[in-house]
Design an enzyme around this catalytic site. Structure first.
Site, PDB file in Angstrom:
ATOM      1  N   SER A 235       0.816  -1.217   0.000  1.00 21.83           N
ATOM      2  CA  SER A 235       0.000   0.000   0.000  1.00 21.83           C
ATOM      3  C   SER A 235       0.846   1.262   0.000  1.00 21.83           C
ATOM      4  O   SER A 235       0.396   2.322  -0.458  1.00 21.83           O
ATOM      5  CB  SER A 235      -0.937   0.001   1.212  1.00 21.83           C
ATOM      6  OG  SER A 235      -0.205  -0.148   2.413  1.00 21.83           O
TER       7      SER A 235
ATOM      8  N   HIS B 270       0.592   4.713   7.270  1.00 20.70           N
ATOM      9  CA  HIS B 270       0.380   5.355   5.978  1.00 20.70           C
ATOM     10  C   HIS B 270       0.538   6.872   6.093  1.00 20.70           C
ATOM     11  O   HIS B 270       0.516   7.442   7.183  1.00 20.70           O
ATOM     12  CB  HIS B 270      -1.004   5.002   5.438  1.00 20.70           C
ATOM     13  CG  HIS B 270      -1.149   3.547   5.084  1.00 20.70           C
ATOM     14  ND1 HIS B 270      -1.650   2.618   5.964  1.00 20.70           N
ATOM     15  CD2 HIS B 270      -0.829   2.877   3.953  1.00 20.70           C
ATOM     16  CE1 HIS B 270      -1.644   1.426   5.397  1.00 20.70           C
ATOM     17  NE2 HIS B 270      -1.143   1.551   4.179  1.00 20.70           N
TER      18      HIS B 270
ATOM     19  N   ASP C  42      -3.921   5.385  12.350  1.00 22.83           N
ATOM     20  CA  ASP C  42      -2.970   4.933  11.338  1.00 22.83           C
ATOM     21  C   ASP C  42      -1.689   5.762  11.418  1.00 22.83           C
ATOM     22  O   ASP C  42      -1.647   6.905  10.969  1.00 22.83           O
ATOM     23  CB  ASP C  42      -3.593   5.063   9.940  1.00 22.83           C
ATOM     24  CG  ASP C  42      -2.740   4.446   8.851  1.00 22.83           C
ATOM     25  OD1 ASP C  42      -1.568   4.115   9.108  1.00 22.83           O
ATOM     26  OD2 ASP C  42      -3.247   4.280   7.725  1.00 22.83           O
TER      27      ASP C  42
END
Length: 419
Positions: free
Chosen positions: A159, A392, A389
């Site tokens: 990702s 990311h 998170d």
């Protein structure tokens, strides 16, 4: 002259006072001594107060200044951008950033558009990477689009690779007037579930593609006579079964690392395999090295480096305060102390493997520069705020800098020729 004049005037005043008060008197001498001692203490105290205030201001009131002067070394095996290592530098606030508006770019995942998801502070958008001994070429979107005309750019990885892929598309779209001429060829929305995404810039015959391959090597089914705890394997000696689609690209950017953790492997019953042999006792760092050796052999056997420029981007550090409890505290400024995050066994392994390849591969060593950017993570500003998170990155943000460095290699080395 001003100092000298003040000194002269002060001496004259002392001389005059001595005459009036009669400095020969012991009592007067004691008063004079006490007076001078008091003045000395006042001056010393003032100086100490000034120094303390200055230091506090430097460390707390002006964090961006201290950050700007914090320069750290980054090693690279490929000093191919002229004679300067663009990966050795520091972060500076630059009000000309960001380079695009994520909300206006249809290829940014909703989960990475932090401003749209409610983030109010904006300083994290304005940090620019400045190499120590040179400058990254200014972002000239029209020149880059011409340089990339007719080319095929391919990202392969997890990702984090998809985030960089989205960033590059948004950067280049700022130079496109007809936004509808940029589209995903299969009509897909940008989501984490889709394994292949391909965005085409029609007016430049340019495609920017993403292949989801989180380990780079094949994931296999349960082998015969495997223990019950084994539910799947990573075939460390075989590259991903979609690898044939990565060939014949002009720019090929790999990454892997985030999934090489027990939670993504052993805890769900995934173990390592080489040939027909299970390697139940193999450590993750050893398995990672074996997988990258397989990747390097594949590059040597399948990639024509006269056409294709190959990059491997190193590990991107996360900034969890407590990884076990998944505590994520996003800061408003970059860190001054990375607390060891600038080091990664995965990045070290990538350097070692690339060093031993027979073909030219450029390592984009983003680990050290990204280690300072605790301010740039998604945090709670995602499409699912209940799940924090600290892995990311927000867009715009740090992945844009990775792309600026990537493009600087292509521009300076003149690897891509205008047709």
């Amino acid at each position: 002259m001003v100092t000298f004049s003040r000194s002269t005037s002060y001496n004259r005043t002392i001389s005059f006072n001595r005459k009036v008060l009669g400095m020969g008197s012991p009592r007067v001498r004691r008063l004079s001594w006490v007076s001078r001692l008091f003045k000395l203490l006042v001056v010393t105290g003032s100086l100490l107060s000034f120094l303390i205030a200055f230091l506090c201001g430097y460390l707390y009131v002006l964090p961006s200044l201290s950050q700007a002067f914090h320069v750290y070394g980054v090693s690279t095996l490929n000093d191919s951008v002229s004679t300067c290592n663009v990966l050795d530098g520091s972060w500076f606030l630059d009000n000309s950033y960001p380079l695009y508006n994520a909300t206006e770019c249809p290829f940014v995942e909703r989960g990475f558009d932090c401003l749209r998801n409610g983030r109010e502070d904006t300083d994290y958008l304005k940090w620019r990477w400045k190499p120590r001994n040179c400058n990254i070429p200014a972002f000239n979107v029209q020149s880059l689009l011409e340089r990339l005309r007719g080319k095929r750019v391919v990202f392969v990885g997890d990702s984090m690779s998809r985030t960089q892929w989205e960033s590059l598309i948004c950067l280049l779209m700022t130079g496109i007037q007809d936004k509808k001429s940029v589209y995903e060829v299969n009509g897909n929305e940008i989501t984490k579930q889709i394994r292949y995404l391909n965005v085409r810039f029609d007016s430049f015959n340019l495609t920017i593609e993403f292949f989801r391959s989180v380990f780079l090597v094949q994931q296999g089914s349960i082998p015969r006579h495997a223990p019950k705890r084994v539910r799947s394997t990573l075939k460390l000696d075989k590259l991903d079964d979609i690898s044939g689609q990565w060939v014949d690209s002009d720019v090929l950017i790999f990454n892997t690392g985030q999934w090489w953790v027990p939670g993504k492997l052993f805890h769900i019953g995934c173990y390592f395999q080489v040939g027909n042999s299970l390697k139940l006792g193999m450590s993750i760092p050893t398995a990672y090295r074996t997988a990258l050796d397989t990747w390097a052999s594949w590059v040597e056997e399948n990639i024509d480096t006269n056409r294709t420029r190959v990059f491997f981007r190193t590990f991107e550090p996360s900034h969890w305060s407590n990884l076990t409890q998944r505590i994520c505290n996003v800061t408003q400024q970059p860190l001054f102390d990375t607390k060891g995050r600038e080091h990664s066994v995965f990045s070290d392994t990538a350097f070692e493997v690339v060093k031993n390849t027979t073909l030219p591969v450029t390592v984009l060593h983003v680990t050290s520069m990204s280690a300072f950017r605790s301010d740039a993570h998604v945090g709670r500003w995602s499409d699912n705020p209940s799940v924090p998170d600290c892995s990311h990155w927000c867009l715009p943000g740090v992945p844009d800098v990775w792309n600026e460095i990537l493009l600087s290699y292509l521009l300076v080395d003149n690897e891509l020729h205008i047709k």
